[in-house]
Enzyme design. Sequence first.
Site, PDB file in Angstrom:
ATOM      1  N   THR A  69       0.585  -1.472   0.116  1.00  0.00           N
ATOM      2  CA  THR A  69       0.017  -0.074  -0.255  1.00  0.00           C
ATOM      3  C   THR A  69       0.743   1.382   0.105  1.00  0.00           C
ATOM      4  O   THR A  69       2.378   1.869   0.552  1.00  0.00           O
ATOM      5  CB  THR A  69      -0.787  -0.278   1.550  1.00  0.00           C
ATOM      6  OG1 THR A  69      -1.597   0.773   1.041  1.00  0.00           O
ATOM      7  CG2 THR A  69      -0.335  -0.043   2.801  1.00  0.00           C
TER       8      THR A  69
ATOM      9  N   GLN B  89      -1.085   4.657   6.482  1.00  0.00           N
ATOM     10  CA  GLN B  89      -0.697   3.926   5.645  1.00  0.00           C
ATOM     11  C   GLN B  89       0.989   3.024   6.299  1.00  0.00           C
ATOM     12  O   GLN B  89       0.685   1.732   6.174  1.00  0.00           O
ATOM     13  CB  GLN B  89      -0.160   4.878   4.895  1.00  0.00           C
ATOM     14  CG  GLN B  89      -1.601   5.102   4.454  1.00  0.00           C
ATOM     15  CD  GLN B  89      -2.646   4.074   3.547  1.00  0.00           C
ATOM     16  OE1 GLN B  89      -3.363   4.056   4.469  1.00  0.00           O
ATOM     17  NE2 GLN B  89      -2.402   3.109   2.809  1.00  0.00           N
TER      18      GLN B  89
ATOM     19  N   HIS C 279       0.830  -0.989   8.144  1.00  0.00           N
ATOM     20  CA  HIS C 279      -0.220  -2.136   7.533  1.00  0.00           C
ATOM     21  C   HIS C 279       1.014  -3.085   6.302  1.00  0.00           C
ATOM     22  O   HIS C 279       0.576  -4.570   7.583  1.00  0.00           O
ATOM     23  CB  HIS C 279      -0.687  -1.734   6.248  1.00  0.00           C
ATOM     24  CG  HIS C 279      -2.557  -0.647   5.784  1.00  0.00           C
ATOM     25  ND1 HIS C 279      -2.900  -1.565   5.630  1.00  0.00           N
ATOM     26  CD2 HIS C 279      -2.569   0.595   4.973  1.00  0.00           C
ATOM     27  CE1 HIS C 279      -4.197  -0.929   5.638  1.00  0.00           C
ATOM     28  NE2 HIS C 279      -3.349   0.622   5.623  1.00  0.00           N
TER      29      HIS C 279
ATOM     30  N   GLU D 287      -1.138   5.190  -4.924  1.00  0.00           N
ATOM     31  CA  GLU D 287      -2.291   4.149  -4.672  1.00  0.00           C
ATOM     32  C   GLU D 287      -3.985   5.364  -3.875  1.00  0.00           C
ATOM     33  O   GLU D 287      -4.722   5.826  -4.902  1.00  0.00           O
ATOM     34  CB  GLU D 287      -2.086   3.521  -3.611  1.00  0.00           C
ATOM     35  CG  GLU D 287      -3.394   1.953  -3.585  1.00  0.00           C
ATOM     36  CD  GLU D 287      -3.285   1.070  -2.062  1.00  0.00           C
ATOM     37  OE1 GLU D 287      -3.832   0.501  -1.827  1.00  0.00           O
ATOM     38  OE2 GLU D 287      -2.331   1.331  -1.628  1.00  0.00           O
ATOM     39  N   HIS D 288      -3.422   6.011  -3.029  1.00  0.00           N
ATOM     40  CA  HIS D 288      -3.614   6.749  -2.389  1.00  0.00           C
ATOM     41  C   HIS D 288      -3.334   8.533  -2.759  1.00  0.00           C
ATOM     42  O   HIS D 288      -1.872   8.319  -2.547  1.00  0.00           O
ATOM     43  CB  HIS D 288      -3.576   6.452  -0.482  1.00  0.00           C
ATOM     44  CG  HIS D 288      -4.704   5.739  -0.573  1.00  0.00           C
ATOM     45  ND1 HIS D 288      -3.950   4.426   0.395  1.00  0.00           N
ATOM     46  CD2 HIS D 288      -5.973   4.829  -0.779  1.00  0.00           C
ATOM     47  CE1 HIS D 288      -4.021   3.383  -0.432  1.00  0.00           C
ATOM     48  NE2 HIS D 288      -6.025   3.462  -0.212  1.00  0.00           N
TER      49      HIS D 288
ATOM     50  N   ASP E 250     -10.888   4.334   3.041  1.00  0.00           N
ATOM     51  CA  ASP E 250     -10.392   2.944   3.426  1.00  0.00           C
ATOM     52  C   ASP E 250     -12.325   2.313   3.823  1.00  0.00           C
ATOM     53  O   ASP E 250     -12.320   0.971   3.508  1.00  0.00           O
ATOM     54  CB  ASP E 250      -9.348   2.328   5.129  1.00  0.00           C
ATOM     55  CG  ASP E 250      -8.148   2.440   3.741  1.00  0.00           C
ATOM     56  OD1 ASP E 250      -7.884   3.135   2.528  1.00  0.00           O
ATOM     57  OD2 ASP E 250      -7.324   3.017   4.262  1.00  0.00           O
TER      58      ASP E 250
ATOM     59  N   GLU F  53      -5.570  -5.321 -47.760  1.00  0.00           N
ATOM     60  CA  GLU F  53      -5.451  -6.248 -46.067  1.00  0.00           C
ATOM     61  C   GLU F  53      -5.197  -7.663 -46.944  1.00  0.00           C
ATOM     62  O   GLU F  53      -4.317  -7.971 -45.554  1.00  0.00           O
ATOM     63  CB  GLU F  53      -6.134  -6.311 -44.731  1.00  0.00           C
ATOM     64  CG  GLU F  53      -6.156  -4.495 -44.654  1.00  0.00           C
ATOM     65  CD  GLU F  53      -6.938  -4.765 -43.332  1.00  0.00           C
ATOM     66  OE1 GLU F  53      -7.437  -5.989 -42.675  1.00  0.00           O
ATOM     67  OE2 GLU F  53      -6.916  -3.295 -42.068  1.00  0.00           O
TER      68      GLU F  53
ATOM     69  N   HIS G 155     -12.060 -11.933 -47.180  1.00  0.00           N
ATOM     70  CA  HIS G 155     -13.660 -11.425 -45.834  1.00  0.00           C
ATOM     71  C   HIS G 155     -14.319 -10.653 -47.509  1.00  0.00           C
ATOM     72  O   HIS G 155     -15.801 -10.185 -46.586  1.00  0.00           O
ATOM     73  CB  HIS G 155     -12.458 -10.033 -45.799  1.00  0.00           C
ATOM     74  CG  HIS G 155     -12.468 -10.263 -44.433  1.00  0.00           C
ATOM     75  ND1 HIS G 155     -11.129 -11.792 -44.087  1.00  0.00           N
ATOM     76  CD2 HIS G 155     -12.296 -10.020 -43.376  1.00  0.00           C
ATOM     77  CE1 HIS G 155     -10.865 -12.371 -42.823  1.00  0.00           C
ATOM     78  NE2 HIS G 155     -11.024 -11.166 -42.185  1.00  0.00           N
TER      79      HIS G 155
END
Length: 443
Positions: free
Chosen positions: A243, A265, A268, A335-336, A369, A423, A428
């Site tokens: 985190t 944080q 964690h 992340e944050h 959170d 192509e 096709h």
Amino acid sequence: MISRIDLRGNTLPEGGALRDLLPRAEFDVEAALDKVRPICEDVHHRGTAALIEYAERFDGVKLERVRVPARALKEALEQLDPQVRAALEESVRRARIVHRAQRRADRTTQVVPGGSVTEKWVPVERVGLYAPGGRSVYPSSVIMNVVPAQEAGVGSIALASPPQAEFDGLPHPTILAACALLGVDEVYAVGGAQAVAMFAYGTEGPDGCAPANMVTGPGNIWVAAAKRYFTGRIGIDTEAGPTEIAVLADDTADPVHVAADLISQAEHDPLAAAVLVTDSLALVEAVEKELEPQVAATKHIEDRIKPALAGRQSAIVLVDSLEDGLKVVDAYGAEHLEIQTADAAAVADRVRNAGAIFVGPWAPVSLGDYCAGSNHVLPTGGCACHSSGLSVQSFLRGIHIVDYTRDALAEVAHHVVALAEAEDLPAHGAALKARFSWKVPNA
């Protein structure tokens, strides 16, 4: 306790060169693949027997079965602390408000008269959700995974969380209570890479788990490596790493708040990243002074917080200006990301790369959170520059439905033939010619 990186006095480099100057945890998912590969294949071949063996080896519990009995879910909810239950219920309520608003409606676009394309949104049929259970217990992660899947309309939801020796081999009772609260009754006492393998391959027998189309949820490096191993066979949300919090602040920020949020944080994991980016030397000195008493007054000091703050992944980054600070946080892609500056909303509006942005002094990451209504399953390791957090859209697939009449096809057939021939794919073009007796109008 936390190092400084001084980027003042020089023009900041661009792109990868700037990213290389910033702190980041070592998280080698590729190296972990070699260790999870045999575990995953063992689960493939031996199923539940392998899961039971790994529970004893990795979690220290001897299981008779891996599926959690219904009565254990019911009892966990009945015995849950009323205050915790009320908090979980409020978290669920707010998450549903936000995620329900993310639902997408089918949309039909009339391209030409007689020719339309409809984008139809279909949920995946079955998902396997993972709730970590190592250093801490995360009922909040149950909410953050289950609510968007339910709001997307996923019909079959299973959840895995590591067995705990202190709870007779069941996942933590608060995890079980959260599952019961959300109506998730298919729960497995399985952790790590083996949980991802169980969802990817499925297992047979009375305790069997049907294979899932997708696996989501945070976990350790072994969970991340297993997700990488199975990418292509199953859908995944992200390879979640340690985190991260980054705080972009100026001299208007309160150092007490900033220090508290960095510590929040860091608790964690010893690999958790705490980064402050600021143009204020006075704030730096105040935050450094504030960290010591706040750390001393909390829990998990020696095993998590101190190593996290002192690690190479954490730092105070000094810049010449707020403008440079914005360049740094965009390069970092946290992340944050907290914005604690004057006119924080305007600054936040200029950020391009972040998993989630928290604006001003009254929107700390801790709110996100648990009870902001936002999702906390977010991209880490700089992946916010290309990936989003978990949402209802994570569990939906957009399917295009093409509906053309004969006249509408005839109008564009010569363009299709021309492109097919350009192509070197003549079959096709022939597929169009066959519909018009080998004569394409306007060709």
